[in-house]
Design a protein around this motif. Sequence first.
Motif, short mmCIF file in Angstrom:
data_model
loop_
_atom_site.label_atom_id
_atom_site.label_comp_id
_atom_site.label_asym_id
_atom_site.label_seq_id
_atom_site.Cartn_x
_atom_site.Cartn_y
_atom_site.Cartn_z
N GLY A 1 0.81 -1.22 0.00
CA GLY A 1 0.00 0.00 0.00
C GLY A 1 0.83 1.26 0.00
N LEU A 2 0.19 2.35 -0.38
CA LEU A 2 0.82 3.66 -0.43
C LEU A 2 0.03 4.64 0.44
CD1 LEU A 2 1.27 3.88 -4.32
CD2 LEU A 2 2.89 2.94 -2.65
N ALA A 3 0.72 5.30 1.34
CA ALA A 3 0.11 6.33 2.18
C ALA A 3 0.33 7.69 1.53
CB ALA A 3 0.71 6.30 3.58
N PHE A 4 -0.75 8.44 1.34
CA PHE A 4 -0.67 9.76 0.71
C PHE A 4 -0.21 10.81 1.71
CE2 PHE A 4 -3.54 9.62 -3.27
CZ PHE A 4 -3.26 8.28 -3.49
N ARG A 5 0.29 11.91 1.16
CA ARG A 5 0.61 13.08 1.98
C ARG A 5 -0.63 13.96 2.07
NH1 ARG A 5 5.83 17.04 0.89
NH2 ARG A 5 5.77 18.21 2.87
N LEU A 6 -0.98 14.36 3.27
CA LEU A 6 -2.19 15.15 3.49
C LEU A 6 -1.84 16.59 3.82
CD1 LEU A 6 -4.15 12.62 5.74
CD2 LEU A 6 -4.10 12.76 3.24
N TYR A 7 -2.39 17.51 3.03
CA TYR A 7 -2.21 18.93 3.28
C TYR A 7 -3.51 19.54 3.80
CZ TYR A 7 2.19 19.09 0.57
OH TYR A 7 3.46 18.91 0.11
N GLY B 1 -7.03 6.73 6.33
CA GLY B 1 -8.13 6.41 5.44
C GLY B 1 -8.58 7.60 4.62
N THR B 2 -8.04 8.78 4.91
CA THR B 2 -8.38 9.98 4.15
C THR B 2 -7.96 9.85 2.70
OG1 THR B 2 -8.16 11.32 6.16
CG2 THR B 2 -8.08 12.48 4.06
N ALA B 3 -6.77 9.25 2.46
CA ALA B 3 -6.27 9.07 1.10
C ALA B 3 -5.18 8.00 1.11
CB ALA B 3 -5.72 10.38 0.54
N TYR B 4 -5.35 6.97 0.30
CA TYR B 4 -4.42 5.84 0.31
C TYR B 4 -4.60 5.04 -0.98
CZ TYR B 4 -8.70 3.33 1.40
OH TYR B 4 -9.97 2.83 1.34
N ALA B 5 -3.69 4.10 -1.21
CA ALA B 5 -3.81 3.17 -2.34
C ALA B 5 -3.30 1.81 -1.89
CB ALA B 5 -3.01 3.67 -3.54
N PHE B 6 -4.01 0.74 -2.27
CA PHE B 6 -3.59 -0.61 -1.93
C PHE B 6 -3.85 -1.55 -3.10
CE2 PHE B 6 -3.86 0.85 2.46
CZ PHE B 6 -2.80 0.18 3.04
N ARG B 7 -3.07 -2.62 -3.15
CA ARG B 7 -3.37 -3.70 -4.07
C ARG B 7 -4.61 -4.41 -3.52
NH1 ARG B 7 1.27 -4.06 -7.25
NH2 ARG B 7 3.17 -3.29 -6.19
N ARG B 8 -5.62 -4.56 -4.34
CA ARG B 8 -6.93 -5.02 -3.87
C ARG B 8 -6.87 -6.40 -3.24
NH1 ARG B 8 -11.32 -7.91 -6.01
NH2 ARG B 8 -13.34 -7.28 -5.12
N GLU B 9 -6.20 -7.35 -3.88
CA GLU B 9 -6.18 -8.71 -3.36
C GLU B 9 -5.55 -8.77 -1.98
OE1 GLU B 9 -4.50 -11.57 -5.99
OE2 GLU B 9 -5.97 -11.23 -7.59
N GLU B 10 -4.48 -8.02 -1.77
CA GLU B 10 -3.80 -8.03 -0.47
C GLU B 10 -4.64 -7.31 0.59
OE1 GLU B 10 0.52 -7.36 -0.56
OE2 GLU B 10 0.37 -7.48 -2.74
#
Length: 295
Positions: A111-117, A150-159
């Motif tokens: 997964g990728l954690a976004f930077r929040l401004y 949970g505000t902004a993120y990306a994950f591989r769906r299966e994992e």
Amino acid sequence: MISVVIPSYNRRDCVLALLADVHAQEGADFEVIVVDDRSPDNSVEAIRAAFPQVTLLVNEKNGGPAVTRNRGIRAAKGDIIVGLDSDVTVPDRHVLANVQKRFNQHPNVTGLAFRLYKPDGKSEDTPRWWHPVPIDQYADKSFLTSYFSGTAYAFRREELIEAGMYPEILYMHYEEVELAFRILDKGGSILHCPELSVLHHANEVSRRSEVSVFYKPRNQLLVAVACLPGLKAVQYAVPRMAFQFLTACRRGHLKDFIRAMRSASQLIPRRLEKREPLRPETMKRIGALKQGLAP
């Protein structure tokens, strides 16, 4: 393909602004799924009118962020999930393309954690920086972490699915903490990516006092019961419950704290039934990440 999953509750204007930003994205193949959590405003009608191409799901009853996000993840067709809360905007038109690029560069990252401004686009959203390293030293860096917002993120769906997705029993707050633990325990990893950024407008719905006086102490206890090894669970829960109790007394929320503990006591048996303490190796990884190390 990327599936953009947006949970929405009573934020018509916010979600419309976000959808405009998402549909302006360039260089990526994506679908958009909005899951409305029984909004009392006319969000559903407004989304259907303005963005008929969006897959719009409406919960039969209000289930909370965890339930709503999970429904969108289950409905997704893409192999990558990008989750965006409805009170963010995305000025960068290449965020989704950069998400795909990052996953291609790091095939072993889950997964990728976004930077929040904050809305000014310059100030860090410090209240949502729960990463185990100092924000002033790491906000502009890529690093492995034990947390994502949970505000902004990306994950591989299966994992994401393999890790159990969001724990719906928590309703809201700390659901990302537990999911991050489960991802790490499955051998996955989360990478903070400063170039993946959004503006967080912190809609009033997300700042209800109920979160701090009820859900926070309750869910801290529930996460400890479900995830942490015996002694670690005690070391995690006891000081936090003491702090929450003293804070409640000082601020006049003692009844709310007692209500939170009563609710936790009712839910603990269900948590114990499915209790899966984190592996020793996972606890060591989490400890290393707190020191800014990449195990």
